[in-house]
Design a protein around this motif. Structure first.
Motif, short mmCIF file in Angstrom:
data_model
loop_
_atom_site.label_atom_id
_atom_site.label_comp_id
_atom_site.label_asym_id
_atom_site.label_seq_id
_atom_site.Cartn_x
_atom_site.Cartn_y
_atom_site.Cartn_z
N GLN A 127 0.83 -1.20 0.00
CA GLN A 127 0.00 0.00 0.00
C GLN A 127 0.87 1.25 0.00
O GLN A 127 1.84 1.34 0.75
N ILE A 128 0.52 2.20 -0.85
CA ILE A 128 1.24 3.47 -0.96
C ILE A 128 0.29 4.60 -0.60
O ILE A 128 -0.85 4.65 -1.09
N ASN A 129 0.73 5.50 0.26
CA ASN A 129 -0.06 6.67 0.65
C ASN A 129 0.77 7.94 0.47
O ASN A 129 1.91 8.00 0.95
N ALA A 130 0.19 8.91 -0.21
CA ALA A 130 0.87 10.20 -0.37
C ALA A 130 0.90 10.93 0.96
O ALA A 130 -0.05 10.87 1.74
N GLY A 131 2.01 11.62 1.23
CA GLY A 131 2.11 12.43 2.44
C GLY A 131 1.51 13.81 2.22
O GLY A 131 0.86 14.08 1.21
N ALA A 132 1.74 14.68 3.20
CA ALA A 132 1.26 16.05 3.07
C ALA A 132 1.98 16.72 1.91
O ALA A 132 3.12 16.41 1.60
N GLY A 133 1.31 17.63 1.25
CA GLY A 133 1.96 18.34 0.15
C GLY A 133 1.16 18.34 -1.13
O GLY A 133 1.65 18.81 -2.17
N SER A 137 3.22 15.43 -3.54
CA SER A 137 3.31 14.13 -2.89
C SER A 137 2.48 13.08 -3.61
O SER A 137 2.86 11.90 -3.67
N GLN A 138 1.36 13.50 -4.18
CA GLN A 138 0.51 12.55 -4.91
C GLN A 138 1.20 12.08 -6.19
O GLN A 138 1.10 10.91 -6.57
N ASP A 139 1.93 12.97 -6.83
CA ASP A 139 2.70 12.58 -8.01
C ASP A 139 3.83 11.63 -7.61
O ASP A 139 4.12 10.65 -8.31
N TRP A 140 4.47 11.89 -6.47
CA TRP A 140 5.53 11.02 -5.96
C TRP A 140 4.97 9.63 -5.63
O TRP A 140 5.59 8.61 -5.93
N ALA A 141 3.79 9.59 -5.04
CA ALA A 141 3.16 8.29 -4.74
C ALA A 141 2.92 7.50 -6.02
O ALA A 141 3.10 6.28 -6.08
N SER A 142 2.52 8.20 -7.08
CA SER A 142 2.30 7.56 -8.37
C SER A 142 3.61 7.02 -8.95
O SER A 142 3.64 5.94 -9.54
N PHE A 213 6.96 13.45 0.33
CA PHE A 213 7.00 12.21 1.09
C PHE A 213 5.83 11.31 0.71
O PHE A 213 4.75 11.79 0.35
N ALA A 214 6.07 10.02 0.80
CA ALA A 214 5.00 9.04 0.63
C ALA A 214 5.36 7.84 1.50
O ALA A 214 6.55 7.54 1.70
N SER A 215 4.36 7.16 2.02
CA SER A 215 4.63 5.98 2.86
C SER A 215 4.27 4.71 2.13
O SER A 215 3.35 4.69 1.30
N VAL A 216 4.99 3.65 2.44
CA VAL A 216 4.75 2.34 1.88
C VAL A 216 4.54 1.36 3.04
O VAL A 216 5.29 1.39 4.02
#
Length: 370
Positions: A127-133, A137-142, A213-216
């Motif tokens: 699971q990947i979740n975008a961090g604040a930003g 951050s959503q582009d980084w999660a992608s 940032f993004a979490s995995v």
């Protein structure tokens, strides 16, 4: 050059011998023969759960035996070709390249033989979740989602996206992948944590540098032999309309399912199925998986007094940094492994980081079965 090639061949042969010992070669071959004979019995699939476990054992043994035989053959071929090369520089260069690839395969096989945690051989949810930003951050999660998909496909694993929520402008807010194949969880479990990106933002007209940032989170798919007790009264169920592909039926009904385990705050969701029933079943499977991973995490922390990897998605909590500007460097902050080949890593070349994490965990005695 010939001396270097002979040294590589020696390393491959030593790895093959080590893998033979770890497999307990004669016992492994005898057991594989037994499993092959069992799988040919007409009543083999009468007990699907037992059959599935036996087939998984068969696949693991077959993979290990085939790997050893292939490495031994490559080493033998390398010696033979080297004797025939007789100063042919092109042939010698080809032999050297082949032996280097074989040595890398041998090293990876040695590490894979260490995947002995109680769930290491299982499939996994990532699971990947975008961090604040926001969009950054959503582009980084992608980008992370693409990286893991490319690594999985390149490693022979099957990938299915079971849930995803798109960002408002670009990227994703979250996504959950089901990665299926032998040792998927064992290889990917060390990816849990916060991943930090530094780059010139493509969404900033002033071309300023941004940190995202993004979490995995990685959890093993568990079978019926592993019991996870969940009180249904602790779980809140929400349904909503699927936002993904699936046809008119999916988009017109509340087929997507979200489960919230209130005692732990764990949330899972599934919208990949064509019916609410399918998504509900998959969501419960994911919840059991998450709770089981939580238990494994507690054991790891008790053994190594580590901090919780599910900490705040932000500064000071990252496990890996991906710097694209002002220089090119990806560094794992736990193992110290790093590379300047940022494009290769983001395109799925993760083996160096995964191998370093596995070796680090084994040497530290922090695998689940420690």
């Amino acid at each position: 050059m010939s001396t270097e090639i002979l040294s590589l061949i020696d390393e491959i042969e030593q790895s093959s011998a080590l893998l033979r010992r770890r497999l307990d070669w004669d016992v492994a071959q005898k057991r594989l023969d037994e499993l092959n004979a069992l799988s040919e019995q007409p009543d083999f699939w009468n007990d699907p759960e037992k059959a599935r476990k036996l087939m998984a054992e068969r696949q693991q043994l077959e993979t290990g035996i085939n790997t050893v035989q292939e490495l031994e053959q490559e080493a033998a071929d390398g010696r033979e070709l080297l004797e025939l090369a007789d100063g042919d520089d092109d042939l010698i260069n080809d032999i050297s390249a082949n032996m280097k690839r074989a040595r890398e395969r041998a090293a990876k096989a040695e590490l894979q033989a260490l995947l002995s945690g109680e769930a290491d051989s299982n499939d996994c949810y990532l699971q990947i979740n975008a961090g604040a930003g926001g969009t950054e951050s959503q582009d980084w999660a992608s980008m992370l989602r693409r990286m893991y998909v490319r690594w999985s496909e390149g490693s022979g694993y099957k990938v299915e996206e079971v849930d995803a929520h798109d960002g408002e402008e670009a990227g994703i807010k979250s996504a959950t992948l089901l990665i299926s194949g032998l040792n998927a969880y064992g290889w990917l479990k060390s990816e849990s944590g916060v991943h930090r990106l530094v780059r010139i933002s493509p969404y900033d007209s002033s071309a300023r540098r941004h940190t995202s940032f993004a979490s995995v989170t990685v959890s093993p798919v568990i079978d019926e032999t592993i019991e996870v007790d969940i009180d249904p009264s602790d779980v809140r169920t929400d349904t909503y309309r699927s936002s993904g592909a699936g046809g008119q039926h999916v988009n017109k009904t509340d087929s997507a399912v979200r489960l919230t385990h209130e005692p732990t705050g764990i949330v899972v969701a599934c919208q990949a199925g064509r019916s609410q029933h399918q998504n509900r079943a998959k969501a419960w499977e994911m919840l059991r998986s998450k709770l089981y991973e939580l238990e494994l995490q507690k054991r790891r922390e008790a053994a190594q007094d580590s901090h919780d990897s599910k900490s705040e998605i932000g500064w000071g909590h990252q496990i890996r940094s991906y710097v694209l500007q002002p220089y090119q460097l990806i560094k794992d902050l736990r193992t110290g492994h790093e590379t300047s080949d940022t494009g290769g890593v983001l395109d799925g070349d993760l083996d160096g980081f995964l191998s370093a994490s596995l070796a680090h965990n084994v040497s530290a005695g922090s695998s689940e079965d420690a």
